[in-house]
Design a protein around this motif. Structure first.
Motif, PDB file in Angstrom:
ATOM      1  N   ALA B 274      42.831 -64.320 -56.536  1.00 27.36           N
ATOM      2  CA  ALA B 274      42.356 -65.227 -55.481  1.00 27.36           C
ATOM      3  C   ALA B 274      42.276 -64.481 -54.155  1.00 27.36           C
ATOM      4  CB  ALA B 274      43.299 -66.427 -55.367  1.00 27.36           C
ATOM      5  N   ILE B 275      43.268 -63.623 -53.918  1.00 28.11           N
ATOM      6  CA  ILE B 275      43.305 -62.851 -52.665  1.00 28.11           C
ATOM      7  C   ILE B 275      42.114 -61.896 -52.593  1.00 28.11           C
ATOM      8  CG2 ILE B 275      44.602 -60.990 -51.511  1.00 28.11           C
ATOM      9  CD1 ILE B 275      47.155 -62.681 -52.306  1.00 28.11           C
ATOM     10  N   ASP B 276      41.769 -61.288 -53.724  1.00 26.79           N
ATOM     11  CA  ASP B 276      40.587 -60.412 -53.740  1.00 26.79           C
ATOM     12  C   ASP B 276      39.340 -61.170 -53.281  1.00 26.79           C
ATOM     13  OD1 ASP B 276      42.035 -58.246 -54.534  1.00 26.79           O
ATOM     14  OD2 ASP B 276      41.578 -58.460 -56.678  1.00 26.79           O
ATOM     15  N   ASP B 277      39.183 -62.384 -53.787  1.00 22.87           N
ATOM     16  CA  ASP B 277      38.022 -63.213 -53.396  1.00 22.87           C
ATOM     17  C   ASP B 277      38.085 -63.584 -51.917  1.00 22.87           C
ATOM     18  OD1 ASP B 277      37.396 -63.060 -56.047  1.00 22.87           O
ATOM     19  OD2 ASP B 277      36.932 -65.208 -56.257  1.00 22.87           O
ATOM     20  N   LEU B 278      39.283 -63.983 -51.488  1.00 24.61           N
ATOM     21  CA  LEU B 278      39.439 -64.407 -50.083  1.00 24.61           C
ATOM     22  C   LEU B 278      39.205 -63.231 -49.135  1.00 24.61           C
ATOM     23  CD1 LEU B 278      42.549 -66.698 -50.579  1.00 24.61           C
ATOM     24  CD2 LEU B 278      40.316 -67.478 -49.752  1.00 24.61           C
ATOM     25  N   LYS B 280      37.198 -60.790 -49.623  1.00 25.89           N
ATOM     26  CA  LYS B 280      35.747 -60.564 -49.546  1.00 25.89           C
ATOM     27  C   LYS B 280      35.120 -61.458 -48.485  1.00 25.89           C
ATOM     28  CE  LYS B 280      35.121 -59.045 -54.288  1.00 25.89           C
ATOM     29  NZ  LYS B 280      35.088 -59.684 -55.597  1.00 25.89           N
ATOM     30  N   ARG B 281      35.740 -62.602 -48.266  1.00 26.35           N
ATOM     31  CA  ARG B 281      35.238 -63.528 -47.257  1.00 26.35           C
ATOM     32  C   ARG B 281      35.791 -63.197 -45.867  1.00 26.35           C
ATOM     33  NH1 ARG B 281      36.831 -69.293 -48.827  1.00 26.35           N
ATOM     34  NH2 ARG B 281      36.773 -69.239 -51.085  1.00 26.35           N
ATOM     35  N   GLY B 282      36.606 -62.148 -45.808  1.00 27.66           N
ATOM     36  CA  GLY B 282      37.126 -61.737 -44.513  1.00 27.66           C
ATOM     37  C   GLY B 282      38.481 -62.309 -44.166  1.00 27.66           C
ATOM     38  N   GLU B 283      39.099 -63.031 -45.106  1.00 27.17           N
ATOM     39  CA  GLU B 283      40.432 -63.589 -44.831  1.00 27.17           C
ATOM     40  C   GLU B 283      41.469 -62.461 -44.882  1.00 27.17           C
ATOM     41  OE1 GLU B 283      41.430 -66.765 -44.169  1.00 27.17           O
ATOM     42  OE2 GLU B 283      39.321 -67.394 -44.114  1.00 27.17           O
ATOM     43  N   LYS B 284      42.324 -62.418 -43.859  1.00 25.38           N
ATOM     44  CA  LYS B 284      43.373 -61.387 -43.858  1.00 25.38           C
ATOM     45  C   LYS B 284      44.610 -61.950 -44.566  1.00 25.38           C
ATOM     46  CE  LYS B 284      41.919 -58.324 -40.348  1.00 25.38           C
ATOM     47  NZ  LYS B 284      42.252 -57.520 -39.199  1.00 25.38           N
ATOM     48  N   VAL B 285      44.544 -61.940 -45.882  1.00 28.79           N
ATOM     49  CA  VAL B 285      45.613 -62.555 -46.673  1.00 28.79           C
ATOM     50  C   VAL B 285      46.212 -61.528 -47.631  1.00 28.79           C
ATOM     51  CG1 VAL B 285      43.874 -63.480 -48.301  1.00 28.79           C
ATOM     52  CG2 VAL B 285      46.188 -64.461 -48.268  1.00 28.79           C
ATOM     53  N   GLY B 286      47.499 -61.652 -47.801  1.00 28.79           N
ATOM     54  CA  GLY B 286      48.199 -60.761 -48.727  1.00 28.79           C
ATOM     55  C   GLY B 286      49.097 -61.563 -49.669  1.00 28.79           C
ATOM     56  N   LEU B 287      49.733 -60.823 -50.591  1.00 33.36           N
ATOM     57  CA  LEU B 287      50.590 -61.471 -51.592  1.00 33.36           C
ATOM     58  C   LEU B 287      52.011 -60.895 -51.535  1.00 33.36           C
ATOM     59  CD1 LEU B 287      50.950 -63.153 -54.324  1.00 33.36           C
ATOM     60  CD2 LEU B 287      50.442 -60.990 -55.474  1.00 33.36           C
ATOM     61  N   LEU B 288      52.964 -61.770 -51.608  1.00 30.85           N
ATOM     62  CA  LEU B 288      54.348 -61.346 -51.827  1.00 30.85           C
ATOM     63  C   LEU B 288      54.798 -61.954 -53.142  1.00 30.85           C
ATOM     64  CD1 LEU B 288      57.097 -60.115 -50.919  1.00 30.85           C
ATOM     65  CD2 LEU B 288      57.556 -62.286 -49.758  1.00 30.85           C
ATOM     66  N   ILE B 360      43.971 -71.863 -56.506  1.00 30.74           N
ATOM     67  CA  ILE B 360      44.765 -71.183 -55.471  1.00 30.74           C
ATOM     68  C   ILE B 360      43.920 -71.004 -54.205  1.00 30.74           C
ATOM     69  CG2 ILE B 360      45.957 -69.021 -54.875  1.00 30.74           C
ATOM     70  CD1 ILE B 360      47.005 -68.981 -57.746  1.00 30.74           C
ATOM     71  N   ILE B 361      42.647 -70.698 -54.376  1.00 32.74           N
ATOM     72  CA  ILE B 361      41.762 -70.574 -53.209  1.00 32.74           C
ATOM     73  C   ILE B 361      41.694 -71.916 -52.472  1.00 32.74           C
ATOM     74  CG2 ILE B 361      39.345 -70.220 -52.509  1.00 32.74           C
ATOM     75  CD1 ILE B 361      39.193 -68.077 -54.745  1.00 32.74           C
TER      76      ILE B 361
END
Lengths: 290, 384
Positions: B274-278, B280-288, B360-361
């Motif tokens: 989901a983070i990979d997709d987000l 691509k849209r420019g969201e600065k998101v990460g996973l813990l 999740i997105i």
């Protein structure tokens, strides 16, 4: 002179048993027979107190305290651990009647069905004595306990644990009484040299729970046998039943009952009924004896 | 050697490579393949172990504790109701300081009967003193068993390797089976500090009054605290030897992240896609991803959260009357810290309801536009 009771003591001083405790005496004889190459798996029961609080221990051999219903399963694990290390150790589950007849019967049945190489000993004082005399399925018919008060004493007979264990066809099972130490010791020595699940049931008078005089412990343990309430037997493979102490002139059960406050409330009719049941049980047993 | 295997078999291989000497187990869906393969391995001599086929999980754990106390490496596996039945003896394993390693397949508890995944079974054992590691793929399942023995035997506490029912337990993946020689070097034979030994008799677990009990509990907590760095170091060392590095937590694209998704196990792997997709849209998101749950890696969690503006925790579990359990833990770790972001708690996927990347997105889009949490639970995917 040939000694019938091994002279060497394994158990030390300072145990915390009550005066006249049948279970303390039984442990002493058991360890005399089995020797120091022995490990105990002890669930919640009087013996989890008798051995002494941390850091004390009265038995001079390893004693692993374990949860109430796990004497047999813990012993199976201990045995497996030793086997994998190539060590030949007597692994003994040592439990009361609550931990054997009631809460621990599933684990015991499991170990017996697998024929795990352990000796399971139940010192049977016929109620939950460590928690203050509550009824167990080993409590005999008519007995007072704190949960079977005099107005409503135990109304079911003692569970036939010997029948249950014999039905598992384990290689060896026996009953024993601290009033007959030679017989008990012979049985432990015999059990020691047999592979597989071995089960010993020891009648274990308990002065506070039976409301008996501590000085009468041996007398009661003897009367249990002489009245045929608790015959001394051994059973091989669940099939070869043998009486190890013949009682030629059985005493009336009243002699046994009258020495114990837990039976004080019984009427003559009650006692007659107990006598009838004991006679019937003896008939059933004698048909099985070789 | 690479082999395609289900998560359950990854547990069996982990136990085999660790050279477990005693196994005591009872079958329960969906754990059965674990013990079936181990029975096979014991029967054909591939694994030199004694397998006690006990009559219940309660006895499985009791036998494991007994065996471990004699100083041999011991393994068991269970799931759900089985773990719940073990509960009493789980405490015993900790108090007796026996480093048993157990696989647990996360399965929902009844009633109603369910065989699908949920984390309430293992998280209900949170306070027993068992170490818990949540795996996200079958490779990690196998690798974690080996690491679990190494840490457990050092700190003298038992450890649970947890995997999702069906999502891992019955899903085939390619798994690298490490060479036995290398495993032996990484994980030498167990050298117990104390053991049941007739040559040196002791009583274990005897009645201990208030003068002594407190200190024994203190020592368990100290052992847990010591285990925090050991999980990290052992994960590093494992990476050096086998080329796959592990830690208390895993981070993904957090270096420039302002938003953070926190989760565990296979939900975290879904969140990664989901983070990979987000992104691509420019969201600065990460996973813990929280891998080791006990001991809880508070410092690691805080250090990641310090640079984050908004975080959400996705829980496939619930502490009824409170909230999601990973959420509670993360929030509690951050409470006394300055400059912590708002943390949102999402509960989803209970009883194995599917949680897809799109879900999740959607959670992310909904939650990240909120200013701060109005309650401790945001329900997602429940039909009410």
């Amino acid at each position: 002179m040939k000694l019938t009771i091994p002279e060497k003591e394994v158990m030390g001083h300072g145990h915390l048993a009550c005066q006249g405790c049948g279970a303390a005496l039984s442990m002493r004889y058991a360890l005399k027979s089995l020797g120091k190459n022995t490990v105990l798996s002890v669930p919640a029961c009087c013996w989890s107190v008798i051995d002494g609080p941390f850091p004390h221990s009265a038995v001079n051999i390893p004693l692993f305290h374990t949860a109430f219903e796990t004497a047999a399963s813990t012993a199976s694990g201990i045995k497996a651990g030793f086997e994998m290390q190539g060590k030949d150790v007597n692994v003994v589950a040592w439990a009361g009647d609550g931990g054997t007849y009631d809460i621990g019967i599933q684990a015991l049945s499991g170990a017996a069905e697998r024929n795990d190489d352990i000796i399971y000993v139940c010192y049977d004082n016929e109620a939950y004595m460590n928690t203050g005399v509550q009824r167990s399925s080993s409590t005999p018919w008519g007995a007072w306990t704190t949960t079977t008060p005099i107005k409503h004493p135990k109304d079911r007979p003692k569970k036939d644990i010997i029948g249950i264990m014999a039905a598992h066809r384990i290689p060896y099972l026996a009953t024993a009484s601290p009033a007959y130490p030679e017989d008990m010791i012979q049985k432990f020595i015999k059990a020691k040299d047999i592979k597989g699940t071995r089960f010993l049931l020891i009648i274990s008078p308990c002065p506070p729970g039976w409301k008996s005089d501590p000085s009468n412990t041996i007398k009661l343990a003897r009367l249990a046998v002489q009245t045929r309430i608790f015959p001394l037997i051994e059973v091989k493979n669940g099939q070869e039943w043998k009486l190890t102490k013949k009682v030629h002139k059985p005493k009336p059960v009243v002699e046994y009952l009258r020495l114990q406050g837990r039976f004080r409330h019984l009427t003559e009719d009650d006692i007659a009924l107990i006598q009838k049941n004991v006679d019937e049980n003896w008939e059933i047993l004698s048909r099985k004896l070789l | 050697m690479r082999k395609v295997m289900i998560g359950n078999h990854a547990l069996s291989y982990g136990a085999k490579l660790s050279r477990a000497r005693v196994i005591a187990a009872y079958p329960i869906t969906p754990q059965t393949d674990v013990v079936e393969l181990l029975s096979e391995m014991c029967a054909n001599g591939e694994l030199d172990a004694k397998f006690i086929k006990v009559e219940s999980e309660h006895s499985a754990m009791a036998a494991s504790v007994g065996a471990s106390a004699t100083g041999v490496r011991t393994f068991t596996a269970t799931s759900s109701q089985g773990l719940a039945l073990m509960h009493e003896v789980l405490h015993w394993a900790v108090g007796a300081r026996t480093p048993v390693v157990m696989g647990n397949i996360n399965r929902a508890l009844g009633p109603p009967w369910s065989i699908w995944t949920e984390q309430n079974d293992s998280l209900s054992q949170r306070d027993t003193g068992w170490m818990q590691v949540y795996a996200q793929n079958n490779q990690e399942v196998l690798d974690s068993v080996i690491q679990a023995y190494k840490v457990a035997e050092e700190v003298q506490l038992p450890a649970m390797v947890v995997l999702a029912a069906f999502v891992l337990s019955h899903t085939s993946e390619a798994v690298e089976i490490p060479e036995q020689e290398k495993v032996d070097e990484f994980l030498p034979a167990y050298q117990p500090r104390y053991k049941i030994d007739p040559e040196e008799p002791h009583a274990f677990g005897g009645l201990t009054d208030p003068n002594g009990y407190f200190e024994l509990r203190y020592q368990i907590q100290k052992a847990m605290e010591g285990a925090i760095s050991r999980w990290e170091e052992v994960g590093e060392e494992f990476g050096d030897v086998f080329g796959r590095k592990y830690g208390l937590v895993e981070t993904y694209k957090v270096s420039d992240a302002k938003k953070l998704i926190i989760s565990s196990a296979t939900l975290a792997s879904t969140a990664r896609t989901a983070i990979d997709d987000l992104r691509k849209r420019g969201e600065k998101v990460g996973l813990l991803r929280i891998r080791v749950f006990r001991p809880f890696p508070s410092e690691k969690v805080k250090s990641v959260l310090r640079s984050i503006d908004r975080a959400m925790v996705i829980d496939r579990n619930i502490s009824f009357g409170a909230s999601g359990i990973f959420y509670q833990e993360v929030k509690a770790a951050c409470y006394n810290e300055e400059n912590m972001p708002p943390i949102f708690g999402i509960i989803t996927g209970l009883g194995g309801r599917d949680v897809r990347k799109e879900d999740i997105i959607q959670m992310y889009e909904d939650v990240m536009k909120r200013d701060k949490p109005k309650s401790d639970i945001i329900w997602k995917g429940v039909r009410v």
